[in-house]
Design an enzyme around this catalytic site. Structure first.
Site, PDB file in Angstrom:
ATOM      1  CG  HIS A   1      -1.881   1.145   1.122  1.00  0.00           C
ATOM      2  ND1 HIS A   1      -2.774   1.319  -0.027  1.00  0.00           N
ATOM      3  CD2 HIS A   1      -2.178   2.041   2.068  1.00  0.00           C
ATOM      4  CE1 HIS A   1      -3.547   2.282   0.260  1.00  0.00           C
ATOM      5  NE2 HIS A   1      -3.138   2.924   1.406  1.00  0.00           N
TER       6      HIS A   1
ATOM      7  CG  HIS B   1      -3.305   6.503   2.431  1.00  0.00           C
ATOM      8  ND1 HIS B   1      -4.253   5.168   2.574  1.00  0.00           N
ATOM      9  CD2 HIS B   1      -3.538   6.974   3.521  1.00  0.00           C
ATOM     10  CE1 HIS B   1      -4.783   5.144   3.654  1.00  0.00           C
ATOM     11  NE2 HIS B   1      -4.337   6.116   4.297  1.00  0.00           N
TER      12      HIS B   1
ATOM     13  CB  CYS C   1      -2.453   3.151  -2.950  1.00  0.00           C
ATOM     14  SG  CYS C   1      -1.710   1.430  -3.220  1.00  0.00           S
TER      15      CYS C   1
END
Length: 196
Positions: free
Chosen positions: A15, A27, A137
């Site tokens: 991530h 994010h 992301c």
């Protein structure tokens, strides 16, 4: 303005986000109620971050404008994982030697001020609809760092992580016969000829 990431689910994916200081990270994840983008039943099993599935966050986190872009504390972003810094302007040899994508790029980063401006702007305005292969992301963090956005019709794997997700099985299948060929002298000749 650093592009940071943390591996998730036994290193199957990472991530990504942009560190904005004060132990905060901006994010991108799928918004509430959005599908991940594959259109398959596997959408329900693919997890991007705890923010996509948990209605509660710590009192230091801000969920954003329900557009998928979030401001989180560093601890919540890491979700128990380790912190890594994505490298920009990487040496070509090192870039090509990477076992998996999603850890570095050849492209140079813009100034920290420009990076932070883009991240904060997208926190308010959003980054479009999350798609695991086309708008994820890593794409978000790379756009914040460079201002570059890969656009394409049926492109799969714009980000390095998505490309390695698709490319790793293909590379394994293609390289397996090569491993068996190079055990014999005639195989080494055939593989060498194929490279040229």
């Amino acid at each position: 303005g650093d592009h940071i990431y943390s591996w998730r689910a036994a290193y199957t994916y990472a991530h990504h986000g942009v560190y904005v200081g004060d132990d905060k990270v901006i994010h991108f994840t799928r918004g509430h109620g959005e599908q991940i983008g594959t259109g398959a039943s596997s959408d329900h099993f693919i997890i991007n971050s705890k923010f996509s599935h948990s209605p509660t966050t710590c009192d230091k986190c801000h969920r954003g404008n329900n557009n998928g872009v979030l401001l989180s504390c560093l601890d919540c972003f890491l979700c128990g994982g380790s912190l890594y810094c994505f490298t920009y302007g990487e040496n070509t040899a090192i870039f090509l030697a990477q076992v998996r994508g999603g850890t570095c790029t050849l492209v140079k980063s813009d100034s920290p001020e420009a990076v932070l401006h883009r991240a904060r702007y997208l926190l308010e305005k959003g980054f479009g609809c999350y798609h695991i292969f086309r708008n994820n992301c890593e794409d978000f963090a790379m756009y914040c760092k460079t201002g570059l956005l890969v656009m394409g019709g049926n492109m799969i794997g714009q980000s390095g992580q998505a490309a390695s997700f698709i490319g790793a099985p293909v590379a394994a299948v293609v390289s397996s016969p090569v491993r068996f060929l190079v055990t014999q002298p005639w195989g080494i000749i055939a593989v060498s000829a194929g490279l040229y």
